[in-house]
Design a protein around this motif. Structure first.
Motif, PDB file in Angstrom:
ATOM      1  N   UNK A 130       0.770  -1.222   0.027  1.00 30.47           N
ATOM      2  CA  UNK A 130       0.077  -0.064   0.152  1.00 30.47           C
ATOM      3  C   UNK A 130       0.808   1.264  -0.017  1.00 30.47           C
ATOM      4  N   UNK A 131       0.713   2.332  -0.932  1.00 32.02           N
ATOM      5  CA  UNK A 131       1.461   3.313  -1.237  1.00 32.02           C
ATOM      6  C   UNK A 131       0.745   4.456  -0.325  1.00 32.02           C
ATOM      7  N   UNK A 132       1.430   4.967   0.571  1.00 33.96           N
ATOM      8  CA  UNK A 132       1.070   6.145   1.619  1.00 33.96           C
ATOM      9  C   UNK A 132       1.755   7.308   1.352  1.00 33.96           C
ATOM     10  N   UNK A 133       1.252   8.402   1.715  1.00 30.23           N
ATOM     11  CA  UNK A 133       1.558   9.952   1.717  1.00 30.23           C
ATOM     12  C   UNK A 133       2.807  10.266   2.828  1.00 30.23           C
ATOM     13  N   UNK A 134       2.750   9.341   4.020  1.00 30.14           N
ATOM     14  CA  UNK A 134       3.677   9.813   5.026  1.00 30.14           C
ATOM     15  C   UNK A 134       3.502   8.985   5.934  1.00 30.14           C
ATOM     16  N   UNK A 135       4.355   9.459   7.179  1.00 31.29           N
ATOM     17  CA  UNK A 135       4.795   8.418   8.383  1.00 31.29           C
ATOM     18  C   UNK A 135       3.392   8.489   9.181  1.00 31.29           C
ATOM     19  N   UNK A 136       2.454   9.595   9.371  1.00 33.86           N
ATOM     20  CA  UNK A 136       1.351   9.629   9.987  1.00 33.86           C
ATOM     21  C   UNK A 136       0.291   8.524   9.494  1.00 33.86           C
ATOM     22  N   UNK A 151       6.049   4.009   2.103  1.00 33.31           N
ATOM     23  CA  UNK A 151       5.834   5.567   2.083  1.00 33.31           C
ATOM     24  C   UNK A 151       6.539   6.021   1.123  1.00 33.31           C
ATOM     25  N   UNK A 152       5.621   6.636   0.066  1.00 39.43           N
ATOM     26  CA  UNK A 152       5.792   7.123  -1.288  1.00 39.43           C
ATOM     27  C   UNK A 152       5.681   8.594  -1.557  1.00 39.43           C
ATOM     28  N   UNK A 356       8.283   4.871  -4.553  1.00 44.52           N
ATOM     29  CA  UNK A 356       7.165   4.783  -5.397  1.00 44.52           C
ATOM     30  C   UNK A 356       7.444   3.545  -6.565  1.00 44.52           C
ATOM     31  N   UNK A 357       8.614   3.587  -7.115  1.00 42.34           N
ATOM     32  CA  UNK A 357       9.189   2.737  -8.240  1.00 42.34           C
ATOM     33  C   UNK A 357       8.890   1.386  -7.655  1.00 42.34           C
ATOM     34  N   UNK A 361       6.193  -1.467  -9.325  1.00 48.14           N
ATOM     35  CA  UNK A 361       6.921  -2.950  -9.490  1.00 48.14           C
ATOM     36  C   UNK A 361       6.285  -3.805  -8.846  1.00 48.14           C
ATOM     37  N   UNK A 362       6.393  -4.022  -7.640  1.00 45.76           N
ATOM     38  CA  UNK A 362       5.664  -5.077  -6.920  1.00 45.76           C
ATOM     39  C   UNK A 362       4.373  -5.443  -7.222  1.00 45.76           C
TER      40      UNK A 362
END
Length: 386
Positions: A130-136, A151-152, A356-357, A361-362
């Motif tokens: 899961x790609x997320x915007x930040x640590x929070x 964290x992307x 993000x890359x 890919x995964x």
């Protein structure tokens, strides 16, 4: 391979990512959403796509689904509609750039939200990561049961398919500087703002600063109708002045600003390309909008944020950008940008692009290395889309 594009709400015209006139269109565009959608579609080429919005049911088979991430994790989100759509897709899911929205960084604010837990469970089960915007947001997802998190940051920062490298323009330190201010004068006391009075009042300080300290000032509206009217040259001047007076009253700036100040400097854009082009002419952008300041970074220019919620605070912390809470005493944003460690910011941005890359890919998406060819996409027959 057919891909379902979930909750993509962009529009385009002649190969440009554009949006309709705010005055005449029933659909009110979110400029930031346009940038996110366009960036994702540039980053991962897809041959055959179908669009579906949250609440719709996909009625055709697909091989995979790509969900346009946004700040969906909040207590006002219709998770029943979201989960209904995800359950109709018989294919792996991948969400890019998921974020949380709360006035403060309270990691427990969704503890009692069963819909949010179901949403996260679906993503965790059916995604490689899961790609997320930040640590929070990452901490919140872990609290809700997610395990595979990257964290992307926001994919929109890599719209150009390159990693931005920010440097200080020589003109920024002089009074010949050209500055943009991203406005959000409609902030209210809700999930989007912890201190609305202070946030609106900070607009006055920022605009006054731009008028007094800069040779060129551009005030960027970003979808607030009163701000849009101020910039709309098609309207009679009396209507523009009335709109400017309304904006000034809302931010409690009657004693410091005049309607002429806003009319003279207000800018509106109708496409991503125009937005980036205007940002390229500036030395920096300061202000209140998540993506409104990001267009400066995309052009390798510095920015400075006035923060008032978890989303923008998280973004600044992730990318190591200069910022101040709207409740703090005013400080000179140009001085803050001049003194900031942009090498650290550039390294943080590069780390996020690498993540993000790996996420793409995964999850089975190829990554574009140059501007992708324009692909036609089909509209879902389930009533979704813009």
């Amino acid at each position: 391979m057919k891909t379902a594009l979930v909750h993509f709400n962009h529009s385009s015209n002649e190969n440009l990512t554009t949006w309709p006139d705010m005055r005449t269109s029933k659909w009110k565009p979110n400029y930031g959403d346009m940038l996110v959608c366009a960036a994702i579609l540039r980053e991962v080429p897809m041959e055959d796509t179908v669009r579906i919005g949250f609440g719709g049911v996909l009625s055709q088979p697909v091989d995979r689904a790509l969900i346009r991430g946004s700040t969906y994790l909040h207590n006002n989100m219709d998770f029943e509609a979201v989960n209904k759509t995800l359950d109709s897709i018989d294919a792996p899911l991948a969400i890019v750039g998921l974020g949380a929205q709360n006035p403060t960084q309270d990691v427990g604010f969704l503890d009692q939200n069963e819909g949010a837990k179901g949403f996260v469970a679906r993503l965790d089960e059916r995604s490689k990561s899961i790609s997320v915007r930040g640590q929070f947001t990452a901490d919140l997802l872990e609290r809700l049961g997610a395990k595979n998190i990257r964290i992307t940051g926001c994919p929109s920062l890599f719209y150009t398919l390159k990693c931005p490298q920010v440097s200080i323009p020589a003109r920024l330190s002089s009074r010949k500087r050209a500055i943009g201010i991203s406005l959000h004068s409609g902030l209210m006391g809700n999930i989007y703002c912890v201190a609305p009075k202070e946030a609106r009042r900070a607009h006055v300080d920022a605009i006054q600063y731009g008028i007094k300290e800069c040779a060129k000032l551009s005030l960027f509206e970003q979808g607030v109708m009163t701000e849009f009217k101020v910039a709309d040259s098609q309207l009679p001047m009396i209507e523009r002045m009335e709109a400017a007076a309304a904006v000034i009253k809302n931010i409690a700036g009657e004693n410091e600003l005049t309607p002429q100040d806003l009319v003279r400097h207000m800018v509106s854009v109708r496409s991503i390309e125009e937005w980036l082009s205007l940002a390229a002419e500036l030395d920096a952008i300061i202000g209140f909008r998540f993506h409104g300041n990001m267009v400066a970074l995309l052009q390798g220019k510095p920015c400075f944020y006035f923060v008032y919620d978890s989303r923008i605070t998280e973004f600044c912390q992730l990318y190591k950008l200069p910022y101040q809470d709207v409740r703090e005493e005013w400080k000179d944003p140009v001085q803050a940008m001049m003194e900031h460690d942009w090498d650290a910011a550039n390294a943080a941005i590069q780390a996020c692009q690498n993540e993000l890359k790996l996420f793409y890919q995964e999850n089975g998406f190829s990554i574009a290395t140059s501007d992708p060819a324009n692909k036609k996409e089909k509209q879902s027959d389930c009533g979704a889309g813009i």
